[in-house]
Motif scaffolding. Structure first.
Motif, PDB file in Angstrom:
ATOM      1  N   PRO A 237       2.680-112.996 -36.164  1.00 29.33           N
ATOM      2  CA  PRO A 237       3.383-112.769 -34.896  1.00 29.33           C
ATOM      3  C   PRO A 237       3.790-111.311 -34.763  1.00 29.33           C
ATOM      4  O   PRO A 237       4.218-110.685 -35.731  1.00 29.33           O
ATOM      5  CB  PRO A 237       4.615-113.683 -35.001  1.00 29.33           C
ATOM      6  CG  PRO A 237       4.803-113.900 -36.462  1.00 29.33           C
ATOM      7  CD  PRO A 237       3.441-113.874 -37.067  1.00 29.33           C
ATOM      8  N   SER A 238       3.655-110.778 -33.554  1.00 27.24           N
ATOM      9  CA  SER A 238       3.999-109.382 -33.298  1.00 27.24           C
ATOM     10  C   SER A 238       5.514-109.206 -33.246  1.00 27.24           C
ATOM     11  O   SER A 238       6.232-109.976 -32.623  1.00 27.24           O
ATOM     12  CB  SER A 238       3.388-108.934 -31.963  1.00 27.24           C
ATOM     13  OG  SER A 238       3.809-107.633 -31.640  1.00 27.24           O
ATOM     14  N   THR A 239       5.966-108.149 -33.936  1.00 27.82           N
ATOM     15  CA  THR A 239       7.380-107.811 -33.902  1.00 27.82           C
ATOM     16  C   THR A 239       7.630-106.527 -33.120  1.00 27.82           C
ATOM     17  O   THR A 239       8.715-105.976 -33.169  1.00 27.82           O
ATOM     18  CB  THR A 239       7.923-107.641 -35.340  1.00 27.82           C
ATOM     19  OG1 THR A 239       7.167-106.609 -35.997  1.00 27.82           O
ATOM     20  CG2 THR A 239       7.798-108.943 -36.126  1.00 27.82           C
ATOM     21  N   ARG A 240       6.576-106.031 -32.427  1.00 28.26           N
ATOM     22  CA  ARG A 240       6.726-104.797 -31.681  1.00 28.26           C
ATOM     23  C   ARG A 240       7.695-105.000 -30.513  1.00 28.26           C
ATOM     24  O   ARG A 240       7.584-105.976 -29.779  1.00 28.26           O
ATOM     25  CB  ARG A 240       5.358-104.368 -31.131  1.00 28.26           C
ATOM     26  CG  ARG A 240       5.394-103.043 -30.386  1.00 28.26           C
ATOM     27  CD  ARG A 240       4.012-102.652 -29.924  1.00 28.26           C
ATOM     28  NE  ARG A 240       3.454-103.623 -29.003  1.00 28.26           N
ATOM     29  CZ  ARG A 240       2.259-103.501 -28.443  1.00 28.26           C
ATOM     30  NH1 ARG A 240       1.502-102.486 -28.747  1.00 28.26           N
ATOM     31  NH2 ARG A 240       1.812-104.420 -27.604  1.00 28.26           N
ATOM     32  N   PRO A 241       8.661-104.116 -30.371  1.00 23.08           N
ATOM     33  CA  PRO A 241       9.600-104.272 -29.251  1.00 23.08           C
ATOM     34  C   PRO A 241       8.874-104.212 -27.925  1.00 23.08           C
ATOM     35  O   PRO A 241       7.980-103.394 -27.728  1.00 23.08           O
ATOM     36  CB  PRO A 241      10.550-103.081 -29.434  1.00 23.08           C
ATOM     37  CG  PRO A 241       9.791-102.101 -30.271  1.00 23.08           C
ATOM     38  CD  PRO A 241       8.924-102.922 -31.164  1.00 23.08           C
ATOM     39  N   SER A 242       9.220-105.109 -27.034  1.00 26.03           N
ATOM     40  CA  SER A 242       8.559-105.166 -25.733  1.00 26.03           C
ATOM     41  C   SER A 242       9.519-104.687 -24.657  1.00 26.03           C
ATOM     42  O   SER A 242      10.718-104.501 -24.882  1.00 26.03           O
ATOM     43  CB  SER A 242       8.106-106.597 -25.434  1.00 26.03           C
ATOM     44  OG  SER A 242       9.215-107.476 -25.453  1.00 26.03           O
ATOM     45  N   MET A 243       8.977-104.492 -23.467  1.00 26.89           N
ATOM     46  CA  MET A 243       9.779-104.038 -22.344  1.00 26.89           C
ATOM     47  C   MET A 243      10.758-105.128 -21.909  1.00 26.89           C
ATOM     48  O   MET A 243      10.439-106.311 -21.953  1.00 26.89           O
ATOM     49  CB  MET A 243       8.874-103.694 -21.156  1.00 26.89           C
ATOM     50  CG  MET A 243       7.961-102.534 -21.374  1.00 26.89           C
ATOM     51  SD  MET A 243       6.936-102.254 -19.903  1.00 26.89           S
ATOM     52  CE  MET A 243       5.947-100.865 -20.452  1.00 26.89           C
ATOM     53  N   THR A 244      11.914-104.694 -21.452  1.00 28.91           N
ATOM     54  CA  THR A 244      12.852-105.645 -20.866  1.00 28.91           C
ATOM     55  C   THR A 244      12.369-106.017 -19.465  1.00 28.91           C
ATOM     56  O   THR A 244      11.511-105.347 -18.887  1.00 28.91           O
ATOM     57  CB  THR A 244      14.254-105.025 -20.772  1.00 28.91           C
ATOM     58  OG1 THR A 244      14.197-103.881 -19.900  1.00 28.91           O
ATOM     59  CG2 THR A 244      14.736-104.582 -22.151  1.00 28.91           C
ATOM     60  N   ARG A 245      12.935-107.078 -18.923  1.00 25.56           N
ATOM     61  CA  ARG A 245      12.561-107.468 -17.566  1.00 25.56           C
ATOM     62  C   ARG A 245      12.944-106.401 -16.550  1.00 25.56           C
ATOM     63  O   ARG A 245      12.237-106.177 -15.566  1.00 25.56           O
ATOM     64  CB  ARG A 245      13.225-108.800 -17.208  1.00 25.56           C
ATOM     65  CG  ARG A 245      12.617-109.987 -17.928  1.00 25.56           C
ATOM     66  CD  ARG A 245      13.134-111.300 -17.354  1.00 25.56           C
ATOM     67  NE  ARG A 245      12.494-112.444 -17.994  1.00 25.56           N
ATOM     68  CZ  ARG A 245      12.724-113.709 -17.652  1.00 25.56           C
ATOM     69  NH1 ARG A 245      13.599-113.983 -16.684  1.00 25.56           N
ATOM     70  NH2 ARG A 245      12.101-114.690 -18.270  1.00 25.56           N
ATOM     71  N   THR A 246      14.069-105.746 -16.805  1.00 27.20           N
ATOM     72  CA  THR A 246      14.493-104.666 -15.905  1.00 27.20           C
ATOM     73  C   THR A 246      13.475-103.537 -15.911  1.00 27.20           C
ATOM     74  O   THR A 246      13.100-103.011 -14.857  1.00 27.20           O
ATOM     75  CB  THR A 246      15.869-104.125 -16.328  1.00 27.20           C
ATOM     76  OG1 THR A 246      16.820-105.185 -16.269  1.00 27.20           O
ATOM     77  CG2 THR A 246      16.306-102.991 -15.419  1.00 27.20           C
ATOM     78  N   HIS A 247      13.015-103.181 -17.110  1.00 29.80           N
ATOM     79  CA  HIS A 247      12.008-102.119 -17.243  1.00 29.80           C
ATOM     80  C   HIS A 247      10.723-102.499 -16.514  1.00 29.80           C
ATOM     81  O   HIS A 247      10.144-101.702 -15.761  1.00 29.80           O
ATOM     82  CB  HIS A 247      11.741-101.879 -18.737  1.00 29.80           C
ATOM     83  CG  HIS A 247      10.906-100.676 -19.007  1.00 29.80           C
ATOM     84  ND1 HIS A 247      10.507-100.326 -20.284  1.00 29.80           N
ATOM     85  CD2 HIS A 247      10.371 -99.736 -18.182  1.00 29.80           C
ATOM     86  CE1 HIS A 247       9.787 -99.228 -20.223  1.00 29.80           C
ATOM     87  NE2 HIS A 247       9.686 -98.858 -18.965  1.00 29.80           N
ATOM     88  N   GLN A 248      10.274-103.727 -16.725  1.00 29.41           N
ATOM     89  CA  GLN A 248       9.057-104.187 -16.071  1.00 29.41           C
ATOM     90  C   GLN A 248       9.215-104.207 -14.553  1.00 29.41           C
ATOM     91  O   GLN A 248       8.322-103.779 -13.815  1.00 29.41           O
ATOM     92  CB  GLN A 248       8.687-105.583 -16.584  1.00 29.41           C
ATOM     93  CG  GLN A 248       8.260-105.616 -18.036  1.00 29.41           C
ATOM     94  CD  GLN A 248       7.999-107.022 -18.529  1.00 29.41           C
ATOM     95  OE1 GLN A 248       8.429-107.999 -17.916  1.00 29.41           O
ATOM     96  NE2 GLN A 248       7.313-107.146 -19.645  1.00 29.41           N
TER      97      GLN A 248
END
Length: 230
Positions: free
Chosen positions: A84-95
């Motif tokens: 499973p990827s642990t890379r931080p993803s964008m928040t909904r606000t950012h998206q």
């Protein structure tokens, strides 16, 4: 240690046994990935050495360059579906901000195209007999309008494409956002000078969204850098 010595250490490190959970094809891809990434690291180190940087400064700068390369997707990577990827993803606000920026940029590019390619060339010779502009001057104005329109629409299309790619890959959009901000500032200045309050308001809204997106993007990059340092 020079780049040749570093290459020797890096290449010999790739001669180790294949991990039991890797196929031969995966191991080969892994080696190619490491060779490429090692070469990029040696490039940074050689650049710092050629520039005569002190050791401490070279360490800080090369580390920063490597982290930027990771964040900007300039290094070769491999995906492992079972992990499973642990890379931080964008928040909904950012998206949401990036989506809003893309939509506003698309609308702006459309309006610029209409004005620069259709409206202004049609009126560049004047509206009537009392407002006629010499033909040579009118043709020059029309050509300038089309040229400016081509530059602005092409730039807007590039920014939109990079924003879409950033959303799809969950990667940094700092470069296109940083490019779009000064352009919007110039457009705001032009609309104020020409007395177009509606265009000024809409462009100011787009600038605000771009700046907010850039701030969110910097936070994401910082979060990735912190996790890489752990």
């Amino acid at each position: 240690m020079g780049s040749k010595t570093a290459k020797g250490f890096g290449d010999r490190n790739e001669l180790g046994p294949r991990p039991p959970n890797m196929t031969e094809a995966e191991a080969e891809r892994h080696h190619k990935m490491d060779y490429y990434n090692n070469a990029r690291g040696r490039f940074f180190g050689q650049y710092a050495r050629d520039a005569g940087m002190p050791i401490n400064e070279a360490y800080v700068q090369t580390t920063r360059w490597c982290l930027l390369s990771v964040n900007d997707g300039l290094l070769t990577t491999m995906k492992y579906p079972s992990t499973p990827s642990t890379r931080p993803s964008m928040t909904r606000t950012h998206q949401s901000l990036l989506v809003a920026a893309g939509l506003l940029l698309a609308g702006q590019a459309f309006m610029i195209a209409v004005f620069c390619f259709l409206f202004f060339p049609a009126v560049s010779h004047g509206f009537g007999p009392d407002a006629e502009v010499p033909e040579a001057e009118g043709n020059l104005l029309a050509a300038g309008s089309v040229g400016i329109g081509l530059i602005l629409t092409a730039l807007g299309g590039w920014v939109i494409a990079r924003v879409i790619r950033s959303l799809a890959r969950q990667t940094s959009a700092a470069r296109p956002l940083a490019t779009a901000v000064p352009v919007q500032m110039l457009l705001i200045t032009a609309t104020i000078a020409d007395g177009w309050p509606l265009a000024t308001a809409l462009t100011s809204l787009l600038l605000t969204v771009l700046l907010a997106s850039y701030i969110c993007d910097r936070r994401l990059r910082s979060k990735k850098a912190c996790e890489l340092n752990q």
